[in-house]
Scaffold this motif. Structure first.
Motif, mmCIF file in Angstrom:
data_model
loop_
_atom_site.group_PDB
_atom_site.id
_atom_site.type_symbol
_atom_site.label_atom_id
_atom_site.label_comp_id
_atom_site.label_asym_id
_atom_site.label_seq_id
_atom_site.Cartn_x
_atom_site.Cartn_y
_atom_site.Cartn_z
ATOM 1 N N ALA A 185 20.720 -19.775 -5.681
ATOM 2 C CA ALA A 185 19.552 -19.073 -6.227
ATOM 3 C C ALA A 185 18.381 -19.094 -5.254
ATOM 4 O O ALA A 185 17.730 -18.068 -5.018
ATOM 5 N N VAL A 186 18.107 -20.265 -4.672
ATOM 6 C CA VAL A 186 16.989 -20.376 -3.730
ATOM 7 C C VAL A 186 17.271 -19.545 -2.474
ATOM 8 O O VAL A 186 16.403 -18.792 -2.007
ATOM 9 N N CYS A 187 18.469 -19.649 -1.935
ATOM 10 C CA CYS A 187 18.807 -18.887 -0.732
ATOM 11 C C CYS A 187 18.795 -17.382 -0.988
ATOM 12 O O CYS A 187 18.308 -16.613 -0.154
ATOM 13 N N ASP A 188 19.315 -16.951 -2.137
ATOM 14 C CA ASP A 188 19.272 -15.525 -2.478
ATOM 15 C C ASP A 188 17.826 -15.047 -2.553
ATOM 16 O O ASP A 188 17.479 -13.982 -2.042
ATOM 17 N N TYR A 189 16.987 -15.835 -3.199
ATOM 18 C CA TYR A 189 15.575 -15.471 -3.341
ATOM 19 C C TYR A 189 14.889 -15.378 -1.980
ATOM 20 O O TYR A 189 14.122 -14.453 -1.720
ATOM 21 N N LEU A 190 15.164 -16.338 -1.097
ATOM 22 C CA LEU A 190 14.558 -16.351 0.235
ATOM 23 C C LEU A 190 15.265 -15.419 1.219
ATOM 24 O O LEU A 190 14.850 -15.287 2.358
ATOM 25 N N GLN A 191 16.358 -14.805 0.759
ATOM 26 C CA GLN A 191 17.145 -13.859 1.547
ATOM 27 C C GLN A 191 17.700 -14.512 2.811
ATOM 28 O O GLN A 191 17.587 -13.981 3.921
ATOM 29 N N ILE A 192 18.307 -15.699 2.610
ATOM 30 C CA ILE A 192 18.976 -16.399 3.702
ATOM 31 C C ILE A 192 20.392 -16.752 3.265
ATOM 32 O O ILE A 192 20.680 -16.828 2.065
ATOM 33 N N ASN A 193 21.255 -16.963 4.215
ATOM 34 C CA ASN A 193 22.653 -17.286 3.934
ATOM 35 C C ASN A 193 22.750 -18.703 3.374
ATOM 36 O O ASN A 193 22.223 -19.648 3.958
ATOM 37 N N SER A 194 23.458 -18.859 2.279
ATOM 38 C CA SER A 194 23.558 -20.159 1.608
ATOM 39 C C SER A 194 24.712 -21.025 2.100
ATOM 40 O O SER A 194 24.751 -22.219 1.787
ATOM 41 N N THR A 195 25.642 -20.479 2.862
ATOM 42 C CA THR A 195 26.860 -21.199 3.241
ATOM 43 C C THR A 195 26.569 -22.553 3.872
ATOM 44 O O THR A 195 27.137 -23.571 3.481
ATOM 45 N N LYS A 196 25.694 -22.580 4.850
ATOM 46 C CA LYS A 196 25.349 -23.820 5.556
ATOM 47 C C LYS A 196 24.806 -24.879 4.590
ATOM 48 O O LYS A 196 25.172 -26.046 4.657
ATOM 49 N N TYR A 197 23.958 -24.468 3.684
ATOM 50 C CA TYR A 197 23.309 -25.407 2.771
ATOM 51 C C TYR A 197 24.284 -25.910 1.703
ATOM 52 O O TYR A 197 24.212 -27.069 1.300
ATOM 53 N N ILE A 198 25.188 -25.037 1.275
ATOM 54 C CA ILE A 198 26.207 -25.466 0.321
ATOM 55 C C ILE A 198 27.144 -26.469 0.977
ATOM 56 O O ILE A 198 27.467 -27.511 0.389
ATOM 57 N N ASP A 199 27.555 -26.188 2.211
ATOM 58 C CA ASP A 199 28.421 -27.123 2.941
ATOM 59 C C ASP A 199 27.743 -28.484 3.106
ATOM 60 O O ASP A 199 28.369 -29.526 2.903
ATOM 61 N N GLU A 200 26.461 -28.481 3.464
ATOM 62 C CA GLU A 200 25.717 -29.739 3.618
ATOM 63 C C GLU A 200 25.661 -30.500 2.298
ATOM 64 O O GLU A 200 25.844 -31.720 2.262
ATOM 65 N N ALA A 201 25.422 -29.795 1.215
ATOM 66 C CA ALA A 201 25.340 -30.437 -0.098
ATOM 67 C C ALA A 201 26.679 -31.028 -0.511
ATOM 68 O O ALA A 201 26.747 -32.135 -1.039
ATOM 69 N N LEU A 202 27.754 -30.283 -0.265
ATOM 70 C CA LEU A 202 29.081 -30.773 -0.625
ATOM 71 C C LEU A 202 29.482 -31.992 0.209
ATOM 72 O O LEU A 202 30.174 -32.882 -0.285
ATOM 73 N N ASN A 203 29.033 -32.035 1.458
ATOM 74 C CA ASN A 203 29.300 -33.209 2.287
ATOM 75 C C ASN A 203 28.481 -34.415 1.828
ATOM 76 O O ASN A 203 28.953 -35.547 1.845
ATOM 77 N N LYS A 204 27.258 -34.156 1.409
ATOM 78 C CA LYS A 204 26.361 -35.230 0.978
ATOM 79 C C LYS A 204 26.692 -35.711 -0.441
ATOM 80 O O LYS A 204 26.553 -36.878 -0.765
ATOM 81 N N TYR A 205 27.092 -34.777 -1.298
ATOM 82 C CA TYR A 205 27.391 -35.074 -2.702
ATOM 83 C C TYR A 205 28.811 -34.591 -3.029
ATOM 84 O O TYR A 205 28.986 -33.557 -3.654
#
Length: 128
Positions: free
Chosen positions: A104-124
């Protein structure tokens, strides 16, 4: 800076904040919050940053939906508040967990979410 916003998008980190409307409180604390301006139905998180012609992003965080449970659904006063903020130019998204929040945040900011999802899945890893 807010821990929920990655370090490489610092321009919005301090503009994302939680609204302490939920949770159980005693009568005195509840009365104090109403006196201070608490509004029923306000989203859990608000990003005060304009993007894509919208004035802000309002995020209602819910637990994942479970069959036969009302958990994870909006209450009527939340739906009313959603309609109000959308009418006046904000984006409102209901998120069921961390991954939906990131999208939702990445869509709103119009940036690709893949990198952030990968980071989150690695962290959590429990979110896999």
């Amino acid at each position: 800076m807010c821990e929920l916003v990655p370090a490489d998008i610092p321009h919005v980190g301090n503009l994302l904040f939680a609204v302490p409307n939920g949770g159980w409180r005693g009568a005195r604390a509840g009365a104090q919050m109403v006196y201070e301006g608490q509004v029923k139905g306000v989203a859990d998180l608000i990003l005060l940053y304009p993007s894509g012609g919208k004035s802000s992003l309002c995020l209602e965080m819910k637990v994942p939906k479970k069959k036969g449970s009302s958990a994870g659904t909006q209450k009527p006063h939340q739906i009313e508040w959603q309609a109000l903020v959308e009418k006046y130019g904000s984006t409102y998204v209901v998120c069921h967990g961390l991954i939906e929040f990131i999208k939702a945040v990445c869509d709103y900011l119009q940036i690709n979410s893949t990198k952030y999802i990968d980071e989150a899945l690695n962290k959590y890893p429990l979110y896999r």
